[in-house]
Design a protein around this motif. Structure first.
Motif, PDB file in Angstrom:
ATOM      1  N   THR A 230      93.759  29.017   1.708  1.00 54.99           N
ATOM      2  CA  THR A 230      94.529  29.590   2.809  1.00 54.99           C
ATOM      3  C   THR A 230      95.438  30.709   2.313  1.00 54.99           C
ATOM      4  O   THR A 230      95.526  31.773   2.938  1.00 54.99           O
TER       5      THR A 230
ATOM      6  N   ALA B 177      92.849  38.588   1.341  1.00 56.09           N
ATOM      7  CA  ALA B 177      91.693  39.040   2.119  1.00 56.09           C
ATOM      8  C   ALA B 177      92.097  39.782   3.394  1.00 56.09           C
ATOM      9  O   ALA B 177      91.546  40.842   3.695  1.00 56.09           O
ATOM     10  N   GLU B 178      93.036  39.236   4.151  1.00 54.35           N
ATOM     11  CA  GLU B 178      93.427  39.888   5.410  1.00 54.35           C
ATOM     12  C   GLU B 178      94.086  41.250   5.171  1.00 54.35           C
ATOM     13  O   GLU B 178      93.730  42.221   5.838  1.00 54.35           O
TER      14      GLU B 178
ATOM     15  N   LYS C 194      93.299  33.743   1.618  1.00 51.17           N
ATOM     16  CA  LYS C 194      92.829  34.397   2.843  1.00 51.17           C
ATOM     17  C   LYS C 194      93.927  35.269   3.450  1.00 51.17           C
ATOM     18  O   LYS C 194      93.694  36.420   3.773  1.00 51.17           O
TER      19      LYS C 194
END
Length: 77
Positions: free
Chosen positions: A37, A44-45, A40
């Motif tokens: 989490t 990544a975001e 991410k």
């Protein structure tokens, strides 16, 4: 014990042994989900947003013309 007899099943401490195994697995699994989490939303975001912003404002023909004027391309005149 007779040669063909089965061993007696464990009756004492069975729940405690099983709980140790399952609690350990749950802790490892929970840490893994936490790390995934964090990756991410921490890596990544923002990366996807940066790529989207770059390609939203990108003008590839303008970049090509600038590189052509600079003499980077030998075949384009």
């Amino acid at each position: 014990m007779a040669p063909g007899a089965l061993a007696k099943p464990q009756r004492r401490g069975l729940l405690a042994r099983r709980l140790r195994i399952h609690i350990g697995g749950a802790l490892i699994g929970g840490e893994t989900l936490g790390v995934a989490t964090l990756y991410k939303f921490g890596v990544a975001e923002p990366r996807k947003k940066a790529y989207a912003d770059f390609y939203r404002n990108c003008d590839s023909m303008n970049d090509f013309e600038e590189m052509k004027k600079a003499g980077i391309f030998q075949s384009a005149k």
